[in-house]
Enzyme design. Structure first.
Site, PDB file in Angstrom:
ATOM      1  CE1 TYR A  80      -4.700  -0.072  -8.297  1.00  0.00           C
ATOM      2  CE2 TYR A  80      -4.960   1.931  -7.009  1.00  0.00           C
ATOM      3  CZ  TYR A  80      -4.854   0.549  -7.070  1.00  0.00           C
ATOM      4  OH  TYR A  80      -4.916  -0.190  -5.919  1.00  0.00           O
TER       5      TYR A  80
ATOM      6  CG  PHE B  37       1.960  -5.960   0.652  1.00  0.00           C
ATOM      7  CD1 PHE B  37       2.446  -6.540   1.817  1.00  0.00           C
ATOM      8  CD2 PHE B  37       1.222  -4.775   0.749  1.00  0.00           C
ATOM      9  CE1 PHE B  37       2.189  -5.965   3.056  1.00  0.00           C
ATOM     10  CE2 PHE B  37       0.962  -4.189   1.977  1.00  0.00           C
ATOM     11  CZ  PHE B  37       1.445  -4.796   3.134  1.00  0.00           C
TER      12      PHE B  37
END
Ligand code: UDP
Length: 328
Positions: free
Chosen positions: A148, A14
């Protein structure tokens, strides 16, 4: 002035794909790199015909080499949605740690400036609101988001070490929730989730009681902030995001109004360690980069909805991962 040569990792994702567009617009030579685990070539297929665009199908967790000179590296390769971390936790850790190390090494070898994509997730479930860059965060290292969050925290530490120890020109952007065309429709993030549900005629799934907040930034604003940061001389982390905060319930109502769906909001369990509130303090970006977001949520959501609506219908039903990526 000679043409700048830029390596963008996560280029088919993205944000990476929007960065490719931006640097092509700036008349740079763009080397795009992606292993296509979560990236999608459809995001950059319009660039393949250009002379100043190249694509490398490569996993940056392994040794990275590109031929010729390099002026800038933008490291945007990483899964970025909670569904992905759960599915590919080890790759998530590796790309933020080993991948970052490889790219810092490449930047040093090529004498290039490197900007790494960090995240508001380094603040975890924040106890300070809004979050400014001085805040150290509240992260659970062994929770589902830990793979993450901790990879990104390690990334920041490693990047600062290359800056202080090797004198490398480094930039760190802390990205807050961002939306826009080319998000994956079914990757579990709230905006594509709600819009996808509205398009398919399903109820909108709010997690928890929907009182948690987020602050959504339109992608063009984010890309402008990143570009300005890269061109600045600031090596310490900078928040880029839109401080306009909203609850998930309010957000669902906005999507219902925008799409005209007759479906309702249904409630599902809140995922573990889901931050209760998030809003960037953008004072630093404003004063240092003269940057602030310009696109209202109303306008950004309209553009994004039009994009998803215009996709071939089968894409509304696509699984986020059609492929098996193994265990590492
Ligand atoms: N969320 C939701 N419904 C969904 C997907 C997400 O209510 O179908 C919530 C999620 O629990 C979180 C917020 O929306 O509180 C933003 O989630 P997202 O995954 O987009 O980003 P992040 O949690 O990383 O900010």
């Amino acid at each position: 002035m000679s043409q700048k040569r830029v390596l963008i990792t996560g280029a088919a994702g993205f944000l990476g794909s929007h960065l490719c567009d931006r640097f092509i617009k700036e008349n740079c030579h763009v080397m795009a790199m992606d292993n296509l685990i979560t990236g999608d070539l459809r995001n950059i297929e319009h660039l393949f015909k250009l002379k100043n665009f190249e694509f490398y199908h490569h996993d940056v967790s392994k040794f990275v080499h590109v031929p010729g000179d390099l002026d800038y590296i933008l490291h945007f390769a990483s899964p970025a949605s909670p569904i992905d971390y759960l599915k590919i936790p080890i790759q998530t850790l590796k790309v933020g740690s080993l991948g970052t190390h490889n790219l810092l090494g490449l930047a040093k070898a090529k004498n290039a400036r490197i900007l790494v994509a960090s995240t508001s997730e380094v603040y975890g479930d924040p106890l300070v609101h809004p979050q400014n860059e001085e805040y150290w965060g509240n992260v659970n290292p062994v929770g589902p988001r830990g793979v993450y969050d901790e990879a990104k925290r390690f990334q920041e530490a490693m990047t600062m070490a290359y800056h202080t120890y090797h004198g490398l020109e480094t930039r760190i952007v802390r990205i807050f929730n961002t939306y826009g065309p080319r998000m994956r429709l079914n990757d579990g993030r709230v905006l594509p989730a709600f819009i996808g549900q509205a398009l398919r005629g399903e109820d909108l799934t709010a997690f928890g009681d929907g009182s948690q907040t987020r602050s959504f930034c339109y992608v063009d604003d984010l890309i402008e902030g990143i570009y300005r940061l890269l061109m600045s001389d600031c090596a310490t982390p900078v928040n880029i995001g839109n401080p306009n905060e909203i609850t998930i319930n309010e957000f669902a109502e906005e999507i219902i109004k925008l799409t005209g769906t007759s479906q309702k909001v249904v409630y599902k369990p809140l995922p573990q360690d889901d931050p209760k509130q998030r809003k960037p303090d953008t004072t630093k970006a404003k004063s240092l980069l003269n940057w602030e977001p310009k696109v209202s949520r109303e306008e950004g959501l309209r553009i994004t909805y039009e994009y998803f609506k215009s996709l071939p219908k089968e894409r509304w039903y696509e699984e986020p991962h059609g492929r098996d990526f193994g265990k590492k």
